[in-house]
Design a protein around this motif. Structure first.
Motif, PDB file in Angstrom:
ATOM      1  N   ASP A 294      -6.790  22.846  13.715  1.00 12.65           N
ATOM      2  CA  ASP A 294      -6.506  23.071  15.139  1.00 12.65           C
ATOM      3  C   ASP A 294      -5.369  24.080  15.248  1.00 12.65           C
ATOM      4  N   ASP A 295      -5.747  25.374  15.272  1.00 15.72           N
ATOM      5  CA  ASP A 295      -4.732  26.424  15.311  1.00 15.72           C
ATOM      6  C   ASP A 295      -4.538  27.011  16.706  1.00 15.72           C
ATOM      7  N   SER A 296      -5.089  26.369  17.718  1.00 20.92           N
ATOM      8  CA  SER A 296      -4.940  26.869  19.085  1.00 20.92           C
ATOM      9  C   SER A 296      -4.010  25.947  19.860  1.00 20.92           C
ATOM     10  N   SER A 297      -3.648  26.408  21.052  1.00 20.18           N
ATOM     11  CA  SER A 297      -2.742  25.606  21.879  1.00 20.18           C
ATOM     12  C   SER A 297      -3.475  24.469  22.577  1.00 20.18           C
ATOM     13  N   GLU A 298      -4.808  24.513  22.584  1.00 16.77           N
ATOM     14  CA  GLU A 298      -5.612  23.495  23.241  1.00 16.77           C
ATOM     15  C   GLU A 298      -6.368  22.673  22.204  1.00 16.77           C
ATOM     16  N   SER A 299      -6.347  21.362  22.351  1.00 17.12           N
ATOM     17  CA  SER A 299      -7.079  20.488  21.438  1.00 17.12           C
ATOM     18  C   SER A 299      -8.545  20.376  21.819  1.00 17.12           C
ATOM     19  N   PHE A 300      -8.818  20.412  23.123  1.00 18.44           N
ATOM     20  CA  PHE A 300     -10.181  20.251  23.619  1.00 18.44           C
ATOM     21  C   PHE A 300     -10.546  21.468  24.446  1.00 18.44           C
ATOM     22  N   ILE A 301     -11.562  22.206  24.009  1.00 15.53           N
ATOM     23  CA  ILE A 301     -11.976  23.448  24.661  1.00 15.53           C
ATOM     24  C   ILE A 301     -13.418  23.302  25.130  1.00 15.53           C
ATOM     25  N   CYS A 302     -13.664  23.652  26.397  1.00 16.83           N
ATOM     26  CA  CYS A 302     -15.024  23.655  26.953  1.00 16.83           C
ATOM     27  C   CYS A 302     -15.324  25.055  27.483  1.00 16.83           C
ATOM     28  N   ALA A 303     -16.550  25.497  27.248  1.00 21.03           N
ATOM     29  CA  ALA A 303     -16.954  26.820  27.726  1.00 21.03           C
ATOM     30  C   ALA A 303     -18.378  26.745  28.250  1.00 21.03           C
ATOM     31  N   SER A 304     -18.637  27.503  29.316  1.00 20.78           N
ATOM     32  CA  SER A 304     -19.944  27.497  29.972  1.00 20.78           C
ATOM     33  C   SER A 304     -20.384  28.928  30.216  1.00 20.78           C
ATOM     34  N   ASP A 305     -21.696  29.180  30.096  1.00 22.54           N
ATOM     35  CA  ASP A 305     -22.205  30.525  30.342  1.00 22.54           C
ATOM     36  C   ASP A 305     -23.652  30.434  30.801  1.00 22.54           C
ATOM     37  N   ALA A 306     -24.119  31.505  31.447  1.00 22.04           N
ATOM     38  CA  ALA A 306     -25.505  31.588  31.910  1.00 22.04           C
ATOM     39  C   ALA A 306     -25.969  33.028  31.792  1.00 22.04           C
ATOM     40  N   SER A 307     -27.272  33.178  31.557  1.00 26.45           N
ATOM     41  CA  SER A 307     -27.895  34.502  31.513  1.00 26.45           C
ATOM     42  C   SER A 307     -28.898  34.567  32.660  1.00 26.45           C
TER      43      SER A 307
END
Length: 659
Positions: free
Chosen positions: A457-470
């Motif tokens: 875990d080298d980021s500042s956030e422990s839990f990351i969510c991402a969403s995308d659409a085409s």
């Protein structure tokens, strides 16, 4: 004790699968050391054993090698055996047949009669029936007592049990009731199993907080449950009794209610031990810092080191109810290899063995150049109008897609979009779809050692969510593709790539639907974290690369104008959750959007960047070292057994010479 013929007799099928090395003269220690791989004292020199007088030393009675070559035991198979060392070595080799070299297991009882390994499977049948007799699985009664009731058939399922390297351990036989014949009743039959998202979450937590992971397996799990309905079964094939049927007392494999009865039995057992269910996941229970999770009969205890005594006590309590096998540290779960480095607090999930298996199953050519991406750029088109796939082509394609899907939902988010695209043509594939499926299989094989890593875990956030659409990328129906991914402590725990259920009229609407789906999953996972006593002390953020969509949820006067009622509902629901502070939406540049590869096919460079964003690692070297270590450990064990056999045979030689 005289050695029996079974010490030297090998099954012809296994001898053919595992040819023995050529016989050679082992009169000198040099050849012996090359063959066995160990330094051995000259047998002509009496060996000294602690506490044994020279006059009693068995080695001093050993005849010379020439005499031994002429002295044959009558009950041995008439085969040229140079020394007792080679005989012991052959005895160890007879279990080293690889699954690739074995004949297919019998599909039914009739095929067993002509099978090369018939005797081994018949012995497995007898042992299986003895176990049912011991547990009182059924009662043989007169057929007239079943009048007016359905009498179910049964069948034998024959399989090879292999070790982690694919070498034969034993032949197995299991009696299964034909539950498909069973009439539907009013009693419930649905049993829940451990969700993949939950399993990966627990492994991420175990890596981050250095939890112990201990695995046990319940022997013949379903047979531990009493059935709560009247069921009759025909006597097992090959063991028929005229005018008799079996009245079932236990939940045999194949019955509709057996999985549910087992789940209720297991959870009730843990509840009596003081464990409490987690509302979000019935297959996870917790007590005093000890977490237990299970998938049918595979049970894992996760706990910090200071709670080891509570975990041991729980396992002892479990042994009072079920017969269990202690498998030690968690290494394999549902075909996934769990690799761990306690020093760096890291866990890797690999399906390299599974990918090897499916590549061999579908005879994928792995000798040529391998693709760098799982799917070509552009859209996978439907078959031409009027095309109708044959049943053979359809079944083969569905088997390929099913095998790819299991990897895609377990450890390989990099092929999630490809699997989603392939699955759209399950009912009518053409040659282009078969080629696309083969390309995914080739990519998987070339990247089979690509693993998800938890704990880094080298980021500042422990839990990351991402969403995308085409937006409107499907030219046939103009529906949009969407995807999301959730990362906890450095590794992906949940992801999805799918086509939206409705046509949207703008990219804003498409992104809104994708965000709504992601928010629901993220809120569910945050509740699971809370139930597991995991406090992240950070808001629940979801990343999106469409600024226009994000403006709908801030204080700007921009409003969504749409005639699609369900889109408007999702809009109002997500606005409500944002105002409550349940979720926060953040903009992320498209080049850094983790979910981008879940909505479209990417070129070589962009796909490589996508894999890096997923934080997946190629662990070829690490997995190779583990495999080599395990092989050496197995080899050492076999050689120790060979040495023990040699000592027994040399002792027998000395006994005969004395007599």
């Amino acid at each position: 004790m005289r050695p029996s013929a079974s010490h030297m007799d090998l099954d012809p099928a296994l001898l053919q699968a595992c040819p023995t090395p050529p016989f050679s003269d082992f009169s000198d220690n040099g050849a012996l050391e090359k063959f066995i791989g160990l330094a051995v004292k000259n047998l002509a020199v009496p060996a000294q054993f602690e506490g044994v007088k020279e006059s009693d030393n068995l080695a001093s009675e050993t005849p010379n090698r020439a005499e031994f070559d002429e002295d044959r035991f009558n009950d041995f198979k008439e085969t040229k055996i140079a020394t007792a060392w080679q005989g012991a070595f052959l005895k160890g080799r007879k279990f080293k047949a690889h699954k690739r070299d074995l004949p297919p297991p019998p599909e039914n009882y009739r095929q067993l009669e002509r099978h090369p390994l018939r005797k081994a499977f018949e012995e497995a049948q007898r042992q299986h029936l003895q176990e049912h007799t011991r547990k009182g699985s059924w009662q043989v009664v007169e057929r007239r007592l079943a009048k007016g009731h359905q009498i179910l058939s049964s069948m034998w399922v024959f399989i090879y049990k292999t070790d982690k390297h694919g070498f034969l351990v034993k032949c197995k036989a299991r009696l299964v009731v034909c539950g498909n014949q069973q009439k539907l009743g009013d009693l419930p039959t649905r049993a829940t199993t451990l969700a993949g998202n939950t399993l990966r979450t627990l492994l991420a937590i175990a890596a981050k907080f250095d939890l112990e992971l201990k695995q046990v397996d319940v022997v013949n799990a379903f047979v531990n449950c009493d059935i709560d309905e009247l069921v009759f079964m025909k006597t097992p094939p090959g063991f028929e009794e005229q005018g008799k049927v079996c009245r079932l007392r236990k939940a045999l494999y194949g019955l509709r209610r057996s999985p549910l009865l087992w789940q209720l039995k297991l959870t009730d057992t843990f509840k009596r031990m003081g464990f409490k269910e987690i509302p979000q996941e019935p297959c996870v229970m917790i007590k005093d810092g000890v977490i237990v999770f299970f998938y049918v009969d595979d049970i894992v205890f996760a706990y910090p080191k200071e709670h080891e005594e509570q975990a041991k006590l729980a396992k002892k309590e479990l042994e009072k109810t079920f017969e269990i096998t202690d498998l030690g540290d968690l290494k394999w779960f549902l075909g996934m290899h769990v690799v761990r480095d306690r020093a760096s607090r890291s866990i890797w999930l690999s399906q390299a063995a599974y990918i090897d298996k499916i590549a061999d199953k579908f005879k994928i050519d792995v000798t040529g150049r391998m693709p760098d991406t799982p799917m070509l750029e552009g859209e996978l088109k439907p078959p031409p109008k009027g095309h109708q796939a044959s049943r053979q082509s359809r079944d083969e394609y569905q088997r390929k897609v099913g095998s790819i899907l299991f990897a895609a939902i377990s450890t390989r988010p990099d092929i999630a979009f490809s699997a989603s695209r392939l699955a759209r043509y399950n009912q009518n594939p053409d040659d282009s779809h078969h080629e696309a499926a083969n390309r995914v299989l080739m990519y998987l094989y070339s990247k089979r050692n690509l693993c998800i890593r938890y704990g880094l875990d080298d980021s500042s956030e422990s839990f990351i969510c991402a969403s995308d659409a085409s937006f409107a990328d499907n030219t046939v129906d103009r529906k949009s593709s969407q995807g999301y991914i959730m990362i906890l402590f450095g590794g992906a725990i949940g992801w999805r790539a799918n086509k939206q259920n409705t046509v949207t009229t703008s990219s804003t609407e498409a992104e809104l639907l994708a965000l709504s789906q992601t928010a629901k999953e993220a809120i569910f996972m945050s509740r699971l974290f809370k139930a597991l006593s995991l406090e992240l002390n950070e808001p629940l953020r979801i990343k999106c690369d469409n600024r226009q969509t994000l403006r709908l949820f801030d204080d700007s006067p921009v409003k969504l104008v749409t005639k699609l009622r369900h889109v408007d509902i999702h809009n109002h629901w997500l606005r409500q959750e944002c105002k409550r502070g349940t979720v926060q939406l953040e903009w992320e540049a498209t080049r850094d959007m983790i979910a981008d590869g879940l909505t479209k096919s990417l070129g070589k460079q962009k796909f490589a960047h996508f894999v890096r964003l997923l934080r997946m690692e190629d662990q070829t070297e690490r997995l190779g070292l583990i495999r080599r270590e395990e092989e050496l450990r197995d080899m050492l064990k076999a050689r120790r057994e060979a040495i023990q056999e040699v000592l027994e045979l040399e002792k027998e030689v000395a006994y005969i010479k004395k007599g």
